[in-house]
Design a protein around this motif. Structure first.
Motif, PDB file in Angstrom:
ATOM      1  N   VAL A 109       0.828  -1.206   0.000  1.00  0.00           N
ATOM      2  CA  VAL A 109       0.000   0.000   0.000  1.00  0.00           C
ATOM      3  C   VAL A 109       0.857   1.248   0.000  1.00  0.00           C
ATOM      4  CG1 VAL A 109      -1.619   1.351   1.380  1.00  0.00           C
ATOM      5  CG2 VAL A 109      -1.992  -1.091   1.058  1.00  0.00           C
ATOM      6  N   LEU A 110       1.917   1.264   0.846  1.00  0.00           N
ATOM      7  CA  LEU A 110       2.802   2.434   0.888  1.00  0.00           C
ATOM      8  C   LEU A 110       3.501   2.649  -0.443  1.00  0.00           C
ATOM      9  CD1 LEU A 110       4.376   2.015   4.446  1.00  0.00           C
ATOM     10  CD2 LEU A 110       2.763   3.768   3.699  1.00  0.00           C
ATOM     11  N   THR A 111       3.935   1.560  -1.082  1.00  0.00           N
ATOM     12  CA  THR A 111       4.622   1.689  -2.377  1.00  0.00           C
ATOM     13  C   THR A 111       3.691   2.264  -3.427  1.00  0.00           C
ATOM     14  OG1 THR A 111       6.006  -0.209  -1.824  1.00  0.00           O
ATOM     15  CG2 THR A 111       5.891   0.445  -4.134  1.00  0.00           C
ATOM     16  N   ARG A 127       7.545   8.988  -1.222  1.00  0.00           N
ATOM     17  CA  ARG A 127       8.960   8.722  -1.471  1.00  0.00           C
ATOM     18  C   ARG A 127       9.182   7.229  -1.716  1.00  0.00           C
ATOM     19  NH1 ARG A 127      12.750  10.752   1.981  1.00  0.00           N
ATOM     20  NH2 ARG A 127      11.426  12.402   2.825  1.00  0.00           N
ATOM     21  N   VAL A 128      10.139   6.931  -2.581  1.00  0.00           N
ATOM     22  CA  VAL A 128      10.644   5.581  -2.802  1.00  0.00           C
ATOM     23  C   VAL A 128      12.160   5.682  -2.854  1.00  0.00           C
ATOM     24  CG1 VAL A 128       8.624   4.706  -4.017  1.00  0.00           C
ATOM     25  CG2 VAL A 128      10.402   5.856  -5.313  1.00  0.00           C
ATOM     26  N   GLY A 129      12.826   4.671  -2.334  1.00  0.00           N
ATOM     27  CA  GLY A 129      14.275   4.750  -2.331  1.00  0.00           C
ATOM     28  C   GLY A 129      14.912   3.450  -1.881  1.00  0.00           C
ATOM     29  N   VAL A 130      16.199   3.541  -1.568  1.00  0.00           N
ATOM     30  CA  VAL A 130      16.974   2.394  -1.132  1.00  0.00           C
ATOM     31  C   VAL A 130      17.689   2.770   0.156  1.00  0.00           C
ATOM     32  CG1 VAL A 130      18.951   3.069  -2.552  1.00  0.00           C
ATOM     33  CG2 VAL A 130      18.715   0.693  -1.813  1.00  0.00           C
ATOM     34  N   ALA A 131      17.732   1.829   1.105  1.00  0.00           N
ATOM     35  CA  ALA A 131      18.397   2.040   2.390  1.00  0.00           C
ATOM     36  C   ALA A 131      19.531   1.028   2.532  1.00  0.00           C
ATOM     37  CB  ALA A 131      17.402   1.885   3.536  1.00  0.00           C
ATOM     38  N   MET A 132      20.747   1.541   2.745  1.00  0.00           N
ATOM     39  CA  MET A 132      21.885   0.684   3.041  1.00  0.00           C
ATOM     40  C   MET A 132      21.998   0.603   4.558  1.00  0.00           C
ATOM     41  SD  MET A 132      24.374  -1.269   2.252  1.00  0.00           S
ATOM     42  CE  MET A 132      24.650  -1.067   0.491  1.00  0.00           C
ATOM     43  N   LYS A 141      12.878   1.003   0.490  1.00  0.00           N
ATOM     44  CA  LYS A 141      12.118   1.724   1.506  1.00  0.00           C
ATOM     45  C   LYS A 141      11.105   2.616   0.798  1.00  0.00           C
ATOM     46  CE  LYS A 141      13.731   5.267   3.728  1.00  0.00           C
ATOM     47  NZ  LYS A 141      13.092   6.460   3.178  1.00  0.00           N
ATOM     48  N   VAL A 142       9.982   2.901   1.463  1.00  0.00           N
ATOM     49  CA  VAL A 142       8.943   3.770   0.923  1.00  0.00           C
ATOM     50  C   VAL A 142       8.417   4.641   2.053  1.00  0.00           C
ATOM     51  CG1 VAL A 142       8.215   2.198  -0.920  1.00  0.00           C
ATOM     52  CG2 VAL A 142       7.165   2.020   1.331  1.00  0.00           C
ATOM     53  N   GLY A 143       7.638   5.674   1.701  1.00  0.00           N
ATOM     54  CA  GLY A 143       7.078   6.531   2.731  1.00  0.00           C
ATOM     55  C   GLY A 143       6.014   7.455   2.190  1.00  0.00           C
ATOM     56  N   LEU A 144       5.188   7.950   3.107  1.00  0.00           N
ATOM     57  CA  LEU A 144       4.164   8.942   2.827  1.00  0.00           C
ATOM     58  C   LEU A 144       4.224  10.016   3.895  1.00  0.00           C
ATOM     59  CD1 LEU A 144       0.984   6.845   1.895  1.00  0.00           C
ATOM     60  CD2 LEU A 144       2.366   8.228   0.356  1.00  0.00           C
ATOM     61  N   TYR A 166      10.917   0.776   6.440  1.00  0.00           N
ATOM     62  CA  TYR A 166      12.263   0.297   6.137  1.00  0.00           C
ATOM     63  C   TYR A 166      12.254  -1.229   6.158  1.00  0.00           C
ATOM     64  CZ  TYR A 166      14.036   5.023   7.033  1.00  0.00           C
ATOM     65  OH  TYR A 166      14.290   6.378   7.002  1.00  0.00           O
ATOM     66  N   ARG A 167      13.012  -1.808   5.244  1.00  0.00           N
ATOM     67  CA  ARG A 167      13.193  -3.262   5.195  1.00  0.00           C
ATOM     68  C   ARG A 167      14.655  -3.507   5.519  1.00  0.00           C
ATOM     69  NH1 ARG A 167      10.015  -7.844   5.246  1.00  0.00           N
ATOM     70  NH2 ARG A 167      10.563  -9.343   3.622  1.00  0.00           N
ATOM     71  N   VAL A 168      14.950  -4.090   6.707  1.00  0.00           N
ATOM     72  CA  VAL A 168      16.337  -4.266   7.151  1.00  0.00           C
ATOM     73  C   VAL A 168      16.583  -5.726   7.469  1.00  0.00           C
ATOM     74  CG1 VAL A 168      16.504  -1.919   8.038  1.00  0.00           C
ATOM     75  CG2 VAL A 168      15.716  -3.745   9.543  1.00  0.00           C
ATOM     76  N   ASN A 169      17.844  -6.102   7.462  1.00  0.00           N
ATOM     77  CA  ASN A 169      18.212  -7.474   7.793  1.00  0.00           C
ATOM     78  C   ASN A 169      18.286  -7.642   9.306  1.00  0.00           C
ATOM     79  OD1 ASN A 169      19.155  -7.033   4.915  1.00  0.00           O
ATOM     80  ND2 ASN A 169      19.495  -9.220   5.161  1.00  0.00           N
ATOM     81  N   ASN A 170      17.976  -8.865   9.783  1.00  0.00           N
ATOM     82  CA  ASN A 170      17.903  -9.086  11.223  1.00  0.00           C
ATOM     83  C   ASN A 170      19.146  -9.744  11.814  1.00  0.00           C
ATOM     84  OD1 ASN A 170      17.717 -11.751  10.385  1.00  0.00           O
ATOM     85  ND2 ASN A 170      15.538 -11.963  10.868  1.00  0.00           N
ATOM     86  N   GLY A 171      20.180  -9.941  11.010  1.00  0.00           N
ATOM     87  CA  GLY A 171      21.430 -10.499  11.530  1.00  0.00           C
ATOM     88  C   GLY A 171      21.540 -11.998  11.409  1.00  0.00           C
TER      89      GLY A 171
END
Length: 380
Positions: A9-11, A134-139, A165-168, A187-192
């Protein structure tokens, strides 16, 4: 505990705000910076994380704290009123959980931070209020620590990977030098442990544009003053002269009023704003007792932009002024004509405003050319 539907939905909403953006404004680009802070909420699959560390062993009696303070520092470049590029540093705080493993208590502490690069779309709803997408990439860099039963010999794990990553959000322009924003970002991040975690960041922040062109000052030319001709000198002869033939009164000079386009309309718009309506109301009152024959409304633009675009904008603004004089000023529509002159009749002289690239200084120098002239022919 994951929310793939919310991510979709956010995307879609972010892309929709970009697609719905109006025509690009003529305002030159500028840089900006800012800071936002708020709450970060993680959606951690605790059982899967524990299983990845404990070799598949089940974790029971899980308790967790997935909410923490988050913030971001950012800077960007606004290409025009609808699109910008933004880079920043974000800190999503930390999440913790604990539970009972086969050998005792198992604990986890995970911290997430990193860098991002976003394309930001702005959808203006009024002169000051806008929607953001917004749409983008998060390192992101994820540091996960494990202690307790089954974690012996497991070192802290660092995971550095790029994810989408996306946002409103919404934005309000307090002044031309300061905005306020409220946003929600996913944000979509790795959990280790070779998995991923969704983190929602809810923030309120301030944005500070710099290098932006100042608000133009309305330019209004004064109407010419009518000067009556000097009386004829008295005759030198004593005898009364014959009665003179009646002479027609001299035709009055047309009265011409020039109004700044910025005082009548919003930037790159043809709808009359409240300040413009007040100026046109005053003009209507001034000619209420004038026996006018015709009124000509001319729209003019500066030389920035294409000639076709400027011609169309000048015609739309002239038509808007005529419509307002007829509907609100109750003037005779059959005596009013509206024409667009585009960029063909500038007020500035050649050499006054040098350059071809749209800069803040050039836009301010060409401000007198962006106007609406109203010429009245008649007598009082």
């Amino acid at each position: 505990m994951k929310s793939p539907h919310l991510l979709r939905v956010l995307t879609l909403a972010g892309l929709g705000s970009l697609a719905a953006a109006p025509a690009l404004a003529q305002e030159p680009g500028f840089f900006y910076g800012g800071v936002s802070a708020g709450t970060a909420r993680s959606s951690v699959d605790e059982a899967a994380v524990a299983a990845g560390v404990l070799g598949g062993a089940a974790l029971t009696g899980i308790t967790s704290d997935e909410t923490d303070t988050g913030y971001k520092l950012f800077g960007g470049y606004q290409f025009n009123r609808n699109f910008g590029m933004e880079a920043g540093y974000f800190d999503l705080g930390k999440s913790t959980f604990s539970g009972t493993a086969p050998g005792g208590t198992f604990n986890n502490d995970t911290r997430m931070r990193g860098l991002n690069l976003d394309l930001v779309g702005t959808l203006p709803l009024s002169e000051r209020f806008s929607l953001l997408g917004r749409v983008g990439v998060a390192m992101g860099r994820t540091r996960a620590s494990f202690t307790g039963a089954g974690a012996a010999g497991v070192a802290d794990r660092n995971d550095n990977k790029a994810n989408a990553k996306v946002g409103l959000g919404v934005q309000y322009e307090l002044t031309r030098a300061m905005w306020i924003r409220g946003e929600v970002e996913r944000y979509r991040v790795n959990n280790g442990v070779n998995g991923r975690t969704n983190v929602s960041l809810y923030t309120v922040g301030l944005v500070f544009p710099f290098g932006r062109a100042p608000e133009p000052v309305p330019y209004v030319a004064q109407a010419p003053v009518y000067v009556a001709p000097a009386p004829a000198p008295a005759p030198l002869v004593q005898a009364p002269p014959p009665a003179p033939m009646p002479m027609p009164a001299p035709a009055p000079a047309p009265q011409r009023v020039s109004m700044s386009a910025e005082s009548l309309f919003g930037f790159d718009a043809s709808a009359v704003r409240p300040e413009g309506r007040a100026a046109l109301d005053g003009f209507s009152r001034d000619i209420a007792n004038t026996n006018y024959q015709t009124i000509t409304v001319e729209g003019h633009t500066d030389r920035l932009g294409s000639a076709e675009y400027n011609q169309k904008l000048s015609e739309e603004r002239a038509a808007a002024v005529k419509n307002y004089l007829v509907t609100a000023g109750r003037l005779d529509a059959s005596r009013i004509s509206a024409v667009g002159k585009g960029e063909t009749m500038p007020v500035t002289k050649p050499g006054d405003c040098r350059g071809t690239q749209r800069t803040a200084a050039l836009v301010a120098c060409l401000q007198p050319d962006r106007r609406v002239d109203v010429e009245v022919n008649g007598t009082r």
